[in-house]
Design a protein around this motif. Structure first.
Motif, PDB file in Angstrom:
ATOM      1  N   ALA A 553       5.360   6.459   5.292  1.00 27.57           N
ATOM      2  CA  ALA A 553       4.980   5.969   4.001  1.00 27.57           C
ATOM      3  C   ALA A 553       4.264   4.363   4.290  1.00 27.57           C
ATOM      4  O   ALA A 553       4.620   3.685   5.138  1.00 27.57           O
ATOM      5  CB  ALA A 553       6.033   5.989   3.031  1.00 27.57           C
ATOM      6  N   VAL A 554       3.329   3.831   3.303  1.00 32.37           N
ATOM      7  CA  VAL A 554       2.979   2.547   3.330  1.00 32.37           C
ATOM      8  C   VAL A 554       3.329   1.874   2.136  1.00 32.37           C
ATOM      9  O   VAL A 554       2.789   2.109   0.915  1.00 32.37           O
ATOM     10  CB  VAL A 554       1.261   2.838   3.615  1.00 32.37           C
ATOM     11  N   PRO A 555       4.434   0.709   2.022  1.00 28.04           N
ATOM     12  CA  PRO A 555       4.616   0.307   0.906  1.00 28.04           C
ATOM     13  C   PRO A 555       3.410  -0.441   0.327  1.00 28.04           C
ATOM     14  O   PRO A 555       2.386  -1.122   1.090  1.00 28.04           O
ATOM     15  CB  PRO A 555       5.593  -0.985   1.307  1.00 28.04           C
ATOM     16  N   VAL A 556       3.353  -0.635  -1.163  1.00 29.32           N
ATOM     17  CA  VAL A 556       2.014  -1.052  -1.462  1.00 29.32           C
ATOM     18  C   VAL A 556       2.646  -1.454  -3.092  1.00 29.32           C
ATOM     19  O   VAL A 556       3.403  -1.157  -3.557  1.00 29.32           O
ATOM     20  CB  VAL A 556       0.997   0.091  -1.844  1.00 29.32           C
ATOM     21  N   ASN A 557       2.021  -2.521  -3.524  1.00 26.36           N
ATOM     22  CA  ASN A 557       2.227  -3.070  -4.918  1.00 26.36           C
ATOM     23  C   ASN A 557       1.066  -2.052  -5.675  1.00 26.36           C
ATOM     24  O   ASN A 557      -0.168  -2.151  -5.794  1.00 26.36           O
ATOM     25  CB  ASN A 557       1.503  -4.604  -5.197  1.00 26.36           C
ATOM     26  N   ALA A 558       1.647  -1.049  -6.074  1.00 27.04           N
ATOM     27  CA  ALA A 558       1.210   0.103  -6.945  1.00 27.04           C
ATOM     28  C   ALA A 558       0.276  -0.426  -8.079  1.00 27.04           C
ATOM     29  O   ALA A 558       0.513  -0.866  -9.132  1.00 27.04           O
ATOM     30  CB  ALA A 558       1.993   1.250  -7.118  1.00 27.04           C
ATOM     31  N   THR A 559      -1.004   0.216  -8.096  1.00 28.93           N
ATOM     32  CA  THR A 559      -1.958   0.332  -9.078  1.00 28.93           C
ATOM     33  C   THR A 559      -1.877   1.619  -9.933  1.00 28.93           C
ATOM     34  O   THR A 559      -1.299   2.436  -9.438  1.00 28.93           O
ATOM     35  CB  THR A 559      -3.457  -0.007  -8.586  1.00 28.93           C
ATOM     36  N   CYS A 560      -2.421   1.611 -11.185  1.00 33.03           N
ATOM     37  CA  CYS A 560      -2.244   2.977 -11.809  1.00 33.03           C
ATOM     38  C   CYS A 560      -3.050   4.045 -11.002  1.00 33.03           C
ATOM     39  O   CYS A 560      -2.696   5.194 -10.941  1.00 33.03           O
ATOM     40  CB  CYS A 560      -3.094   2.744 -13.071  1.00 33.03           C
ATOM     41  N   SER A 561      -4.197   3.811 -10.392  1.00 31.27           N
ATOM     42  CA  SER A 561      -5.010   4.546  -9.538  1.00 31.27           C
ATOM     43  C   SER A 561      -4.232   5.143  -8.649  1.00 31.27           C
ATOM     44  O   SER A 561      -4.131   6.302  -8.034  1.00 31.27           O
ATOM     45  CB  SER A 561      -6.403   4.295  -9.305  1.00 31.27           C
ATOM     46  N   PHE A 562      -3.327   4.420  -7.832  1.00 29.61           N
ATOM     47  CA  PHE A 562      -2.654   4.889  -6.600  1.00 29.61           C
ATOM     48  C   PHE A 562      -1.475   5.618  -7.041  1.00 29.61           C
ATOM     49  O   PHE A 562      -1.200   6.785  -6.506  1.00 29.61           O
ATOM     50  CB  PHE A 562      -1.952   3.620  -5.976  1.00 29.61           C
ATOM     51  N   VAL A 563      -0.735   5.124  -8.108  1.00 26.24           N
ATOM     52  CA  VAL A 563       0.220   6.231  -8.847  1.00 26.24           C
ATOM     53  C   VAL A 563      -0.005   7.286  -9.090  1.00 26.24           C
ATOM     54  O   VAL A 563       0.467   8.586  -8.894  1.00 26.24           O
ATOM     55  CB  VAL A 563       0.978   5.464  -9.891  1.00 26.24           C
ATOM     56  N   LYS A 564      -1.225   7.385  -9.851  1.00 24.99           N
ATOM     57  CA  LYS A 564      -1.792   8.874 -10.212  1.00 24.99           C
ATOM     58  C   LYS A 564      -2.046   9.766  -9.101  1.00 24.99           C
ATOM     59  O   LYS A 564      -2.394  11.054  -9.350  1.00 24.99           O
ATOM     60  CB  LYS A 564      -3.184   8.544 -11.016  1.00 24.99           C
ATOM     61  N   SER A 565      -2.550   9.220  -7.785  1.00 30.30           N
ATOM     62  CA  SER A 565      -2.793  10.261  -6.805  1.00 30.30           C
ATOM     63  C   SER A 565      -1.377  10.735  -5.974  1.00 30.30           C
ATOM     64  O   SER A 565      -1.601  11.633  -5.163  1.00 30.30           O
ATOM     65  CB  SER A 565      -3.490   9.154  -5.930  1.00 30.30           C
ATOM     66  N   LEU A 566      -0.266  10.370  -6.668  1.00 27.96           N
ATOM     67  CA  LEU A 566       0.687  10.649  -5.737  1.00 27.96           C
ATOM     68  C   LEU A 566       1.468  12.269  -6.384  1.00 27.96           C
ATOM     69  O   LEU A 566       1.086  12.853  -7.407  1.00 27.96           O
ATOM     70  CB  LEU A 566       2.007   9.639  -6.060  1.00 27.96           C
TER      71      LEU A 566
END
Length: 770
Positions: A553-566
């Protein structure tokens, strides 16, 4: 084992049965016999203790026509005449035989100020000296007495519960006189949890179990008396309310604690040099009133208990042998089911087991007993080590020859007494391929060394191992393997590739659990943008490891678009997102979007009070919202939403009607039918166009893009479908501006498997007529 406090009641169960008076040699438990005299119509509180020269000593309270403490002796199949030790209200007697042969009786003496009464026999039970009072505290309850010290020691220790203080007291008798009465300064919560006390067969020390509250939770505990003082408290389990516990310590120093919880019998065993094993539920139906003993000359324990409907129960037993519980045995042989309580058990020097219990089948309480003969006494010793294929010593392995079985201790060492002759020996343990050595010559009076190698069977790797990134952390989840010998899972981590083994990289966590359980861990303090490689290794009780399960995993300050892709089911965090719409009271959700307005996301919640522009943190589980059997949009469920501050309402993104929804953004993020441009489902947008259709609270708006949509099943219309807060005042043909959130919406039609262009307005200010 002691019975239920204050159990002075009378029930009627009419029944009758026959029994054999002979107690010769039985393959299992002998037919049950009446312990008290037939003339004694109501007796209670029976306790038994193994006699040094065979058989057992017994004490009980005769309750009619008046109370008495009664002693009896059983030897060679014969019960002695009863001896009346004390007249008066004298419930809850107890007894033991010291190493020098003296027999001690204690009881609650209510006729003498609720003190502890005591009597001793200096001729092994033939007669008793006049009884004495040996306490001065009053409110004494549930006296226990056991030997202390070497096998021939005259010393005994008496302990009781002082009901007013809720403390345990103790006193030592050295064979001549009693020492001072001492307060253990140990709170014991109530009289249901003050029963267990035993002498260790390993070193002669005394163990005292009890229940006390730790952090408000009732816990099973014990303390050990080492000859000078009571050692610190050991916590066995914290089940909440429990009752009727007992404790035993065998020749190898294993400690077995049993207790009754939720009308089931539970146990836990401590192995010296290894630690506590799992908490085990022994029974699966209504049961209780258990007792446990260690079996001399072996590493065995024996447990007895009532099992069955409370009014139609019998007494059963199980042996702990070779490190595992053996099959259940019927102890109350020949007796019909009835109301039975207060099971007790003890073991003689030759391994013969004796059990007693209270039976109400005649309508009044009676004391009964049964015998399970032991085996020929050992005259030789076999000892050595049990190791695995890597040379590691294996504790808790079973080593046995026929009925003679022991358990290896720390380092794999064992010592087993057996009768001499030509014998075969087997070493085994769950999770291993065992080894049997045949035709071993064991000389009488001799000691031989015999080592074993057993082969470990690895547990399976953890399944479903996932690494879910968030801001400066990664959430790890997995399912533990199903093998019964599984103990725990470790996770290790590196940043330059996967760990190659259970000692490579940085230890992230080491978690013990039960087979097939779900587990998780949050790895914090990480650096965003760095790739973390994880390997999870399951292991057994002896630390043999499985193959790895891998994830990164790559930690990230999640955006809405990032979260939607999970993937569905992943745990997510989003920080400082902006509320764009609050539909909590109508649709059970709010919408949030990134501060730059690039992406938005639905959050399922019934929490109200949000306003557009509020800055919030959101944690939850990313999932998919389905319509008509198809994935329509992403949504955060099981959400925790924290409002950070208020702010300016976000500005909508203006777009043409044929851009509403946009195309798909990967396999987890669907777009709309014939969608073009970037995916914008979940985003606050603005369109303008002509009203092409109106129905109830819905209008359709098109700007000439001729967006394909559907009303009902067979009435195609053109335009973006808009959900209004109620019936709108605009009409077909009006030119309007619409602001709202793009939502997923799939018509119920066999011709549609993806979203149509759909906007939900927030309030009437979102609709403007030009």
């Amino acid at each position: 084992m002691r019975g239920v406090p204050g159990r002075f009641f009378f029930l009627v169960f009419a029944t009758g049965f026959l029994f054999s008076a002979s107690l010769t040699c039985w393959a299992g438990w002998s037919p049950a016999r009446l312990l008290n005299d037939v003339s004694e119509t109501a007796t209670k509180g029976g306790e038994i203790w193994p006699a040094i020269d065979g058989g057992f000593h017994a004490v009980y309270a005769n309750t009619k026509p008046s109370w008495q403490v009664v002693y009896k002796r059983y030897k060679d199949g014969i019960l002695s005449p009863r001896q009346i030790i004390r007249n008066g209200f004298v419930p809850n007697p107890n007894l033991c035989q010291a190493g020098n042969g003296d027999v001690h009786l204690v009881w609650e003496d209510w006729d003498d100020g609720l003190q502890i009464g005591w009597a001793v026999s200096k001729n092994r039970g033939t007669s008793f000296l006049p009884w004495q009072e040996i306490t001065n505290t009053g409110d004494t309850k549930w006296p226990l007495i056991v030997p202390y010290g070497p096998p021939d020691s005259p010393t005994v220790i008496m302990s009781f519960w002082q009901a007013k203080e809720k403390n345990l007291y103790w006193r030592v008798y050295d064979g001549t006189s009693w020492g001072p009465l001492m307060n253990m300064n140990q709170n014991a919560d109530n009289e249901y949890e003050v029963f267990g006390m035993c002498r260790s067969l390993q070193d002669g020390s005394v163990y005292r179990s009890y229940g006390t509250k730790i952090g408000g939770v009732l816990s099973v505990c014990y303390r050990r008396f080492n000859g000078s003082y009571w050692e610190p408290q050991v916590v066995v389990a914290s089940p909440g309310f429990f009752c009727r516990h007992d404790i035993a310590v065998n020749t190898t120093g294993h400690v077995l604690v049993m207790w009754e919880q939720d009308e089931r019998i539970w146990t836990r065993i401590y192995t010296p040099g290894v630690g506590w094993g799992p908490i085990e539920r022994i029974t699966n139906e209504s049961s209780g009133f258990g007792g446990v003993t260690a079996v001399p000359g072996t590493a065995d324990f024996y447990l007895v208990y009532r099992r069955g409907d409370p009014g139609a129960s019998q007494i059963y037993g199980r042996r702990w042998q070779g490190g595992v519980w053996q099959s259940e045995e019927l102890v109350s042989v020949g007796m019909p089911a009835g109301f039975v309580v207060d099971a007790d058990v003890c073991a003689g020097p030759d391994g013969t087991l004796y059990a007693s219990w209270e039976y109400w089948g005649s309508g009044e309480p009676q004391q009964w007993f049964s015998v399970r003969e032991g085996n020929p006494l050992p005259d030789a010793v076999v000892r050595g080590y049990v190791r695995d294929q890597y040379g590691q010593g294996i504790p808790n392995a079973s080593v046995g020859s026929g009925a003679y079985v022991t358990v290896s201790t720390a380092g794999g060492y064992y010592s087993l007494g057996v009768p001499s002759g030509v014998r075969s020996f087997t070493a085994s343990k769950t999770g291993y391929v065992g080894q049997t050595l045949e035709n071993v010559v064991v000389p009488a009076g001799g000691t031989i060394n015999l080592d074993f190698t057993i082969t470990a069977i690895p547990v399976s790797a953890p399944s479903g191992f996932a690494a879910m990134p968030s801001n400066k952390l990664v959430r790890l989840t997995w399912t533990n393997p199903s093998e019964s010998w599984f103990q725990g899972t470790i996770v290790r981590c590196k940043t330059d590739g996967y760990p190659t083994g259970p000692t490579d990289g940085v230890l992230v966590c080491d978690k013990q659990n039960v087979p097939e359980s779900s587990d998780s861990f949050v790895h914090t303090g990480l650096t965003n943008g760095v790739t973390y490689y994880y390997a999870a290794f399951a292991y057994d009780w002896d630390r043999h490891y499985s193959a790895p399960a891998l994830a990164y995993a790559v930690p990230v300050n999640a955006t809405c678009s990032f979260v939607k892709s999970l993937p569905d089911g992943w745990l997510v965090d989003m920080y400082s997102r902006v509320v764009s719409a609050d539909f909590a009271s109508t649709d059970g959700c709010i919408y949030v979007q990134d501060p730059d307005g690039t992406s938005g996301l639905r959050v399922a919640t019934t929490q109200t009070g949000f306003s557009p522009g509020d800055v919030v943190n959101v944690s939850g589980k990313i999932s998919s919202r389905f319509f008509s059997g198809y994935r329509s949009e992403r949504v955060i469920t099981e959400a925790t939403i924290t409002r950070i501050r208020s702010g300016s309402p976000p500005k909508p993104v203006a777009m043409k009607c044929n851009s509403v929804g946009g195309g798909p953004a990967g396999p987890m993020v669907p777009g709309v039918r014939n969608g073009i441009g970037l995916n914008n489902i979940g985003l606050l947008v603005r369109i303008a166009g002509k009203v092409t259709y109106k129905s109830g609270s819905y209008i359709y708006v098109d700007d000439g893009s001729s967006v394909e949509n559907l009303y009902g099943l067979y009435t195609p219309v053109r335009g973006v479908m808009v959900k209004c807060p109620g019936t709108p005042s605009v009409n077909v043909g009006d030119i309007v501006g619409v602001t709202g959130v793009v939502e997923g919406s799939i018509p119920s039609s066999p011709d549609w498997t993806t979203n149509r262009a759909f906007i939900q307005m927030r309030d009437w200010s979102d609709l403007v007529r030009f």
